[in-house]
Design an enzyme around this catalytic site. Structure first.
Site, PDB file in Angstrom:
ATOM      1  N   ARG A  81       0.932  -1.189   0.200  1.00 23.00           N
ATOM      2  CA  ARG A  81       0.146   0.043  -0.050  1.00 23.00           C
ATOM      3  C   ARG A  81       0.954   1.279  -0.316  1.00 23.00           C
ATOM      4  NH1 ARG A  81      -5.396   1.668   2.348  1.00 23.00           N
ATOM      5  NH2 ARG A  81      -4.770   3.968   2.896  1.00 23.00           N
ATOM      6  N   ARG A  90      -4.057   6.001  -4.545  1.00 23.31           N
ATOM      7  CA  ARG A  90      -3.581   4.993  -2.948  1.00 23.31           C
ATOM      8  C   ARG A  90      -3.530   3.233  -4.031  1.00 23.31           C
ATOM      9  NH1 ARG A  90      -7.713   6.174   0.452  1.00 23.31           N
ATOM     10  NH2 ARG A  90      -6.659   8.327  -0.039  1.00 23.31           N
ATOM     11  N   ASP A  95     -11.959  -1.158   3.105  1.00 22.39           N
ATOM     12  CA  ASP A  95     -13.267  -0.186   3.939  1.00 22.39           C
ATOM     13  C   ASP A  95     -13.911  -0.784   4.496  1.00 22.39           C
ATOM     14  OD1 ASP A  95     -11.427   2.274   3.510  1.00 22.39           O
ATOM     15  OD2 ASP A  95     -12.756   3.022   2.300  1.00 22.39           O
TER      16      ASP A  95
HETATM   17  N1  ROI Z   1     -12.817   7.909  -5.436  1.00 20.95           N
HETATM   18  C1  ROI Z   1     -12.868   6.790  -6.327  1.00 20.95           C
HETATM   19  N2  ROI Z   1     -13.407   6.868  -7.261  1.00 20.95           N
HETATM   20  N3  ROI Z   1     -12.798   5.995  -5.424  1.00 20.95           N
HETATM   21  C2  ROI Z   1     -12.115   5.715  -4.090  1.00 20.95           C
HETATM   22  O1  ROI Z   1     -12.190   4.412  -4.330  1.00 20.95           O
HETATM   23  C3  ROI Z   1     -11.812   6.529  -3.721  1.00 20.95           C
HETATM   24  N4  ROI Z   1     -11.138   6.342  -2.208  1.00 20.95           N
HETATM   25  C4  ROI Z   1     -10.522   7.330  -1.488  1.00 20.95           C
HETATM   26  C5  ROI Z   1     -10.954   8.953  -2.403  1.00 20.95           C
HETATM   27  C6  ROI Z   1      -9.351   9.727  -2.416  1.00 20.95           C
HETATM   28  C7  ROI Z   1     -11.755   9.788  -1.005  1.00 20.95           C
HETATM   29  N5  ROI Z   1     -11.274   8.850  -3.623  1.00 20.95           N
HETATM   30  C8  ROI Z   1     -11.337   7.916  -4.254  1.00 20.95           C
HETATM   31  O2  ROI Z   1      -9.670   7.470  -0.749  1.00 20.95           O
END
Ligand code: ROI
Length: 163
Positions: A81, A90, A95
């Site tokens: 990661r 990332r 989650d």
């Molecule tokens: N935006 C999208 N489209 N998908 C994500 O999984 C995602 N995850 C995040 C942030 C940076 C908020 N934006 C994201 O953590």
């Protein structure tokens, strides 16, 4: 006693599809897993980052919520990661979106996940897994976001099957 949990998966760095497929295989060691379709979604946050691949896994597990969180963080670390900046790109994000019917307010964990109701890249895959899913008495399919979503489906629910 097993609990039905929903885990959000996201990635926009490296070989995202491979990373998510490997993550699902590791989730399968924690209980019974079923995956949503695989989606491509525009970044929420800074726009100068690649599109994300997103999906949700339904996991039936005996793990307590914080033990599950430990396991998810281990899987994120194993995926190498990298997180370049706040709300930035990332390699792998896992989650806990829902944990049974529980509401959890802990220093390390808030469930239902904050922002869930504002994110179509979480709502659409949740609806794949349970079209009548409710959160705090709100039917997700009735949300305007769910009805207006333009998320791109890149693979059906068998995308994570390995042969
Ligand atoms: N935006 C999208 N489209 N998908 C994500 O999984 C995602 N995850 C995040 C942030 C940076 C908020 N934006 C994201 O953590």
């Amino acid at each position: 006693m097993s609990v039905v949990t929903y885990i959000g998966l996201g990635s926009n760095l490296g070989d995202s599809r491979k990373t998510l497929t490997e993550a699902v295989a590791k989730l399968a060691a924690l209980g019974r897993v079923k995956t949503s379709k695989l989606y491509q979604s525009p970044p929420m946050g800074p726009q100068d980052q690649p599109h994300y691949l997103n999906a949700v896994a339904r996991l039936e597990t005996d793990l307590a919520a914080l033990d599950l969180l430990d396991e998810l963080q281990k899987i994120e670390q194993e995926a190498g990661r990298v997180r370049l900046r706040h709300w930035g790109e990332r390699t792998l994000d896992l989650d806990i979106l829902l944990y049974g019917q529980e509401q959890i307010e802990h220093q390390r964990l808030t469930v239902p996940h904050i922002g869930l109701l504002e994110r179509d890249f979480v709502i659409m895959p949740l609806l794949d897994l349970d079209k009548n899913i409710q959160i705090q008495a709100q039917c997700l399919k009735d949300l305007a976001l769910a009805q207006d979503s333009t998320l791109l489906v890149v693979a059906d629910e068998f995308w994570s099957a390995v042969d």
